[in-house]
Write a protein that holds these residues in place. Sequence first.
Motif, PDB file in Angstrom:
ATOM      1  N   ARG A  37       1.944   2.111  -3.354  1.00 57.94           N
ATOM      2  CA  ARG A  37       0.851   2.698  -4.140  1.00 57.94           C
ATOM      3  C   ARG A  37       0.470   4.089  -3.643  1.00 57.94           C
ATOM      4  NH1 ARG A  37      -3.216  -2.609  -3.826  1.00 57.94           N
ATOM      5  NH2 ARG A  37      -1.644  -4.159  -4.455  1.00 57.94           N
ATOM      6  N   VAL A  66     -10.766   3.138  -0.005  1.00 61.33           N
ATOM      7  CA  VAL A  66     -11.099   4.148  -1.026  1.00 61.33           C
ATOM      8  C   VAL A  66     -12.570   4.152  -1.412  1.00 61.33           C
ATOM      9  CG1 VAL A  66      -8.757   3.992  -1.948  1.00 61.33           C
ATOM     10  CG2 VAL A  66     -10.570   2.646  -3.019  1.00 61.33           C
ATOM     11  N   GLU A 115      -7.268  -1.867   0.282  1.00 55.89           N
ATOM     12  CA  GLU A 115      -7.423  -0.665  -0.538  1.00 55.89           C
ATOM     13  C   GLU A 115      -8.884  -0.448  -0.912  1.00 55.89           C
ATOM     14  OE1 GLU A 115      -5.697   1.323  -4.686  1.00 55.89           O
ATOM     15  OE2 GLU A 115      -4.855  -0.559  -3.921  1.00 55.89           O
ATOM     16  N   PRO A 161      -2.368   3.413   5.069  1.00 56.10           N
ATOM     17  CA  PRO A 161      -3.076   4.054   6.181  1.00 56.10           C
ATOM     18  C   PRO A 161      -2.258   3.938   7.463  1.00 56.10           C
ATOM     19  CG  PRO A 161      -3.870   1.828   5.920  1.00 56.10           C
ATOM     20  CD  PRO A 161      -2.806   2.018   4.858  1.00 56.10           C
ATOM     21  N   LEU A 166       0.827  -1.210   0.000  1.00 59.58           N
ATOM     22  CA  LEU A 166       0.000   0.000   0.000  1.00 59.58           C
ATOM     23  C   LEU A 166       0.862   1.261   0.000  1.00 59.58           C
ATOM     24  CD1 LEU A 166      -2.810  -1.053   2.512  1.00 59.58           C
ATOM     25  CD2 LEU A 166      -3.037  -0.751   0.035  1.00 59.58           C
ATOM     26  N   ARG A 167       1.984   1.219   0.692  1.00 61.73           N
ATOM     27  CA  ARG A 167       2.889   2.365   0.709  1.00 61.73           C
ATOM     28  C   ARG A 167       3.443   2.626  -0.691  1.00 61.73           C
ATOM     29  NH1 ARG A 167       8.422   3.182   1.301  1.00 61.73           N
ATOM     30  NH2 ARG A 167       8.980   5.151   2.336  1.00 61.73           N
ATOM     31  N   LYS A 181      -0.873   4.715  -0.688  1.00 58.16           N
ATOM     32  CA  LYS A 181      -2.159   4.624   0.001  1.00 58.16           C
ATOM     33  C   LYS A 181      -2.047   3.925   1.353  1.00 58.16           C
ATOM     34  CE  LYS A 181      -4.701   4.618  -4.350  1.00 58.16           C
ATOM     35  NZ  LYS A 181      -5.574   3.872  -5.274  1.00 58.16           N
TER      36      LYS A 181
END
Length: 437
Positions: A267, A384, A380, A271, A264-265, A269
Amino acid sequence: MKILIANYRYFVSSGPERYLFNITNHLEQRGHEVMPFSINYDKNLESPYSKYFVRPIGQGNEVYFDQHRQTPATIARTLSRLFYSPEVERAVGRMVDETQPDVAYILYYLKKLSPSLLVGIKKRGVPIVARLSDYGMFCPELHCLRDDKPCTLCLDGDLTHSIRHRCVKGSLAMSVLDAAARTVHKTQHYFDLIDTFVVTNTFMLEMMVAAGYPREKLVCLPTFTDLKRFTPPPADSKRDYIVCVGRLDRPKGVNILLDAMGKLRERGKAPQLKIAGAGHTASYVESLKEQVSQLGLENNVEFLGNVNADAIPDLLRGARCAVMPALWFENLPNTLVESLACGTPLVASDIGSLAVCVDDGVDGLLARPGDPVDLADKLERILVDDQLWRTLSDNARQSALTKYSPTSHVDGLLSILTPLAQKRGAQGTLSPPRFGT
């Protein structure tokens, strides 16, 4: 009704102990007398029945096997509790003689109390209901896990697999001893003394049947949570972090979650992730912290350690979702039920009990176990897609209300305990059962 409840710890260490004290409170509120039997640890809560508790294997502050000092007395008690402990049989027998319970409800007891617990109770004609919290009735490793993948080789009773793969603590000697103890227990028919097995989910029920236990002795009774303590937050509350609550042990798959956070990092994104809990193995916890550093997630991941039980509801209700990246089959963890009650959707591994307790696309999302990319994809989506999140959140609370209320659980448990207690009352004290026949 007088209920003897046995568990090898009388303080909150993990899920089974939380259940122990929760069910005790609810049974007492219904007017029943609940009498605990356990081991005398320093951390124990006070109880008028502690005079019946047995000595720990090691010292009072040594709860886990890897904490035990290897003295002759400790080794002797370890072997006794693994195979059969006359000390435990005498202690629980004395308690039954002096308190006269109508029925016994058994939680964790293998390896720390031994099946002698069952004998001491049943010799006096008291019926026994046993609740299962892991897969230890047929898996020496307890989690049906080998090399981070599900393993059911011992399901048919052939324990040579556990010896060959050194499934007990990675030790050949301990695996041999465990297999020998299990063979003794089987040939002596100790588990035939259990009138009813309570399982928390249909996956566990089918596994027990596959292992050869009679279906008619198995009852599926999901656990419960306090729906007044675990509630959704106000509709306009900010819920922007994700949370992982539970023991930091390898079968829980927290390292897989951290790898997903790394994806995710990449990308852009990632959290905030709050991780609550402690581990039995310090080296694994340290490896998780090193992993955070290597992935550059120091600003995204917070290790909270053991969190006070009073703080858990706020922690869960403030989260966008709760993550359960387990590698093992799990067994309806408390965190799953509590998260749903808070209207917090689950992102869980598509495996074992999680796969049958999380309704994919309804109150949570399922991800391929051990796959950080798929886990990142599912996280994700929840992060989102606000409409998806709201739908999952609303359904999560409804799932808790429908499936996991205290009233339905206690009603179900009493529907098991009461007929057995009434049968004992009608028959009086029975003749001692014969073993090894």
